[in-house]
Design a protein around this motif. Sequence first.
Motif, mmCIF file in Angstrom:
data_model
loop_
_atom_site.group_PDB
_atom_site.id
_atom_site.type_symbol
_atom_site.label_atom_id
_atom_site.label_comp_id
_atom_site.label_asym_id
_atom_site.label_seq_id
_atom_site.Cartn_x
_atom_site.Cartn_y
_atom_site.Cartn_z
ATOM 1 N N ARG A 82 0.820 -1.216 0.000
ATOM 2 C CA ARG A 82 0.000 0.000 0.000
ATOM 3 C C ARG A 82 0.855 1.268 0.000
ATOM 4 O O ARG A 82 0.573 2.216 -0.756
ATOM 5 N N LEU A 83 1.906 1.303 0.813
ATOM 6 C CA LEU A 83 2.747 2.500 0.865
ATOM 7 C C LEU A 83 3.443 2.750 -0.466
ATOM 8 O O LEU A 83 3.646 3.903 -0.865
ATOM 9 N N VAL A 84 3.812 1.677 -1.165
ATOM 10 C CA VAL A 84 4.433 1.833 -2.482
ATOM 11 C C VAL A 84 3.426 2.443 -3.460
ATOM 12 O O VAL A 84 3.759 3.357 -4.226
ATOM 13 N N ARG A 85 2.197 1.944 -3.422
ATOM 14 C CA ARG A 85 1.164 2.502 -4.317
ATOM 15 C C ARG A 85 0.917 3.971 -3.999
ATOM 16 O O ARG A 85 0.798 4.800 -4.910
ATOM 17 N N TYR A 86 0.844 4.306 -2.716
ATOM 18 C CA TYR A 86 0.638 5.706 -2.329
ATOM 19 C C TYR A 86 1.809 6.572 -2.817
ATOM 20 O O TYR A 86 1.610 7.706 -3.280
ATOM 21 N N PRO A 343 10.217 16.887 -3.034
ATOM 22 C CA PRO A 343 9.363 15.810 -2.497
ATOM 23 C C PRO A 343 9.363 14.555 -3.366
ATOM 24 O O PRO A 343 9.471 13.438 -2.849
ATOM 25 N N VAL A 344 9.229 14.719 -4.676
ATOM 26 C CA VAL A 344 9.262 13.561 -5.583
ATOM 27 C C VAL A 344 10.611 12.858 -5.489
ATOM 28 O O VAL A 344 10.687 11.622 -5.457
ATOM 29 N N THR A 345 11.673 13.636 -5.428
ATOM 30 C CA THR A 345 13.024 13.052 -5.341
ATOM 31 C C THR A 345 13.170 12.203 -4.090
ATOM 32 O O THR A 345 13.708 11.086 -4.141
ATOM 33 N N LEU A 346 12.682 12.706 -2.960
ATOM 34 C CA LEU A 346 12.783 11.953 -1.710
ATOM 35 C C LEU A 346 11.964 10.663 -1.766
ATOM 36 O O LEU A 346 12.384 9.615 -1.250
ATOM 37 N N ILE A 347 10.805 10.715 -2.401
ATOM 38 C CA ILE A 347 9.973 9.507 -2.528
ATOM 39 C C ILE A 347 10.670 8.486 -3.424
ATOM 40 O O ILE A 347 10.681 7.281 -3.119
ATOM 41 N N VAL A 348 11.250 8.955 -4.527
ATOM 42 C CA VAL A 348 11.975 8.054 -5.434
ATOM 43 C C VAL A 348 13.134 7.377 -4.704
ATOM 44 O O VAL A 348 13.347 6.159 -4.823
ATOM 45 N N ILE A 349 13.892 8.159 -3.940
ATOM 46 C CA ILE A 349 15.021 7.594 -3.185
ATOM 47 C C ILE A 349 14.520 6.583 -2.157
ATOM 48 O O ILE A 349 15.087 5.481 -2.014
ATOM 49 N N ALA A 350 13.451 6.933 -1.444
ATOM 50 C CA ALA A 350 12.908 6.042 -0.412
ATOM 51 C C ALA A 350 12.432 4.727 -1.028
ATOM 52 O O ALA A 350 12.714 3.644 -0.494
ATOM 53 N N LEU A 351 11.703 4.806 -2.144
ATOM 54 C CA LEU A 351 11.217 3.587 -2.796
ATOM 55 C C LEU A 351 12.373 2.740 -3.318
ATOM 56 O O LEU A 351 12.323 1.502 -3.252
ATOM 57 N N PHE A 353 15.542 2.564 -2.131
ATOM 58 C CA PHE A 353 16.232 1.891 -1.030
ATOM 59 C C PHE A 353 15.350 0.813 -0.400
ATOM 60 O O PHE A 353 15.837 -0.265 -0.032
ATOM 61 N N TRP A 354 14.065 1.095 -0.278
ATOM 62 C CA TRP A 354 13.154 0.073 0.256
ATOM 63 C C TRP A 354 13.196 -1.169 -0.629
ATOM 64 O O TRP A 354 13.257 -2.301 -0.134
#
Length: 434
Positions: A82-86, A343-351, A353-354
């Motif tokens: 779910r978090l990935v989809r969000y 914000p998009v950059t941080l989400i891309v990095i987080a996804l 590494f996850w």
Amino acid sequence: MNLFKLSASAKLISQNTVPILLFLLFGLFITITPNFDLIPSAFAYDQKRIFQLLLLTLTLSWLIFSRHALQLFIETLFSLPRLVRYGLITIFGLGLLSSLMAASTYHALLELSLFTLLFCYALTISLYWQLVGPVLLSILLVAILVSVISHEASFFAHYFAIISLHNDPNPRTLFTGYDHPRFFNQFQIWTFPLISLAILKFSRSSTLIRPLLYVMLTGWWTMLLATGGRGAALAIICSLLLTFIIFRQQSRALLKPQLIAAIGGVLLYLALFLQTPAHTYAISPYRLTTDSNRLLLWSDAIKLANESPILGAGPQHFSYYTSLMAAHPHNAILQFAAEWGIPVTLIVIALSFWGLFAWRKTYRSRTQEETEKQHLWIALFTSLLAGCGYAMVSGVIVMPMAQTLFAVIAGLMLGLYPFKNRDAHTISNSVLLT
């Protein structure tokens, strides 16, 4: 038993003709477009972009016109956590808002549409794997090997033709099918681990295949050195070292061919180029200390990100606001920050590494799988590391060949990964309407 497996494979192919044919088109894309001038009036880059869009459009058309395929695609999408989809929805929403606010909405929406198509293609590759995994892997490896043979045949033929005329080889003239040797690097970087995988997979069928594949891999390393691609060489070496650190003994079978071929590639490169002016273009102590204007490009990207930290300047807008030195900053993270916002950059990095940590954690729990499947897990991980590493110093995320390979590698990893809410029974027993 072999007859039973053959019968099962034939049935699998007959039931899933369309996805197999569509993936064969990908194989043709990476084997034909770099080696044949199919549209003489267009630059090599433009030809690859045209055929990439054709491949993505045909795949999307299958999803649209096949109700069953669309249903399976949606099931695959909702199998993601779910978090990935969000996170993906947030990236798309902010990207759309950034595009609408950009100076050239048309160009920004084009870039957003392309990235959306690539994501859909990666998810479709994941679906392919659920349907015809073994067939898909064979097509991929054969396509990679055919592409390598074609590239090497062209490279060495041009080299010996130039030498026979008593001229000095120029690296730019040796890599036909590409407007610049660096564009070749952006394709090549993904393929090293897959060639190792092919050596392990195909060498069991014949004693002659193994040495031939080693020769191919050696030539591939020679071509890497001939491009003078410092970033590409560093990315593949670091990815191999990290793979060994992370997977230890399990990775040795994949890394051993790379070590042998790298040594052979260095020796062959020195034999071919050491006495020619082309050697000064390659990796030398002087070139190792220069930045090729990347620091200036990165500075421009940081400045652009500071000016529009939330939404960025808009997708594809680095070239709109900065100098004509380059259309992108040669760094994926800085490009996202400058064009899509922080914000998009941080989400891309987080996804990202996850995904890498989840891949490694899940691999540990699946060590009882057959050896071939373990090798595939490690090879895909190494390929993704190499591609992402090179994206930090080159335009990997903007080049058609690299983008498509990125989507295929990511799609295979999504297909292999055992998401908890994936309805494996539904997918594995599906028969697509052909």
